[in-house]
Design a protein around this motif. Structure first.
Motif, short mmCIF file in Angstrom:
data_model
loop_
_atom_site.label_atom_id
_atom_site.label_comp_id
_atom_site.label_asym_id
_atom_site.label_seq_id
_atom_site.Cartn_x
_atom_site.Cartn_y
_atom_site.Cartn_z
N ALA A 23 -13.44 6.88 40.81
CA ALA A 23 -13.98 7.33 42.07
C ALA A 23 -13.29 6.74 43.21
N ALA A 71 -9.82 8.44 43.93
CA ALA A 71 -9.87 9.78 44.30
C ALA A 71 -9.33 9.92 45.73
N ASP A 72 -9.36 9.30 46.69
CA ASP A 72 -8.75 9.62 47.80
C ASP A 72 -7.18 9.04 48.09
N PRO A 91 -5.72 10.78 42.94
CA PRO A 91 -6.44 11.48 42.12
C PRO A 91 -5.85 11.97 40.79
N ALA A 109 -6.11 9.08 38.26
CA ALA A 109 -7.47 9.11 37.56
C ALA A 109 -7.39 9.91 36.55
N ASN A 110 -6.68 11.12 36.64
CA ASN A 110 -6.51 11.94 35.24
C ASN A 110 -5.77 11.58 34.25
#
Length: 134
Positions: A33, A36-37, A40, A43-44
């Motif tokens: 999280a 995310a900004d 992102p 993160a994947n």
């Protein structure tokens, strides 16, 4: 817990999300999280590669994978936040505090006393936070 069945899932992302939830719980999702900004896609990548591909492989159970991960992160000596997440994960998949402490002490032989000390202090913080949350 053994391993996540890689063949039962339809996507690496799905498989990775489920593995992360099982292994790291809230700690792992907080890390994702926080990205995310700014990143992102990264993160994947963490979901898909680290957890969807590697952690989901047969051959080692999750407990063994966390032993290896804790040892590697402690030996690196520059990954304190990730080490704390994986100490937490080790507890989540069945490692005892004593086992984690022994893993970190073992690192003194191969990674040096500073790495072992830093790892032990990280474990001490994780254990104390768990005690407060209980």
């Amino acid at each position: 817990m053994t391993h996540i069945n890689a063949h039962a899932e339809t996507s690496r992302l799905e498989r990775g999300r489920r593995a992360l939830a099982e292994i790291d719980g809230e700690a792992g999702h907080r890390v994702i999280a926080a990205l995310a900004d700014i990143a992102p896609d990264f993160a994947n990548y963490v979901f898909e590669f680290s957890f969807g591909d590697i952690y989901s492989r047969p051959g080692l159970d999750l407990r063994s994978r966390e032993i290896a991960t804790i040892a590697a992160l402690a030996a690196l000596g520059n990954a304190q936040p990730q080490l704390k997440v994986h100490i937490e994960a080790g507890l989540n998949v069945g490692l005892s505090r004593q086992e984690i402490t022994e893993i970190l002490i073992q690192m003194a032989v191969y990674a040096g006393f500073p790495a072992a000390l830093n790892g032990l202090f990280a474990a001490k913080e994780v254990f104390a936070a768990r005690d407060l949350a209980a």
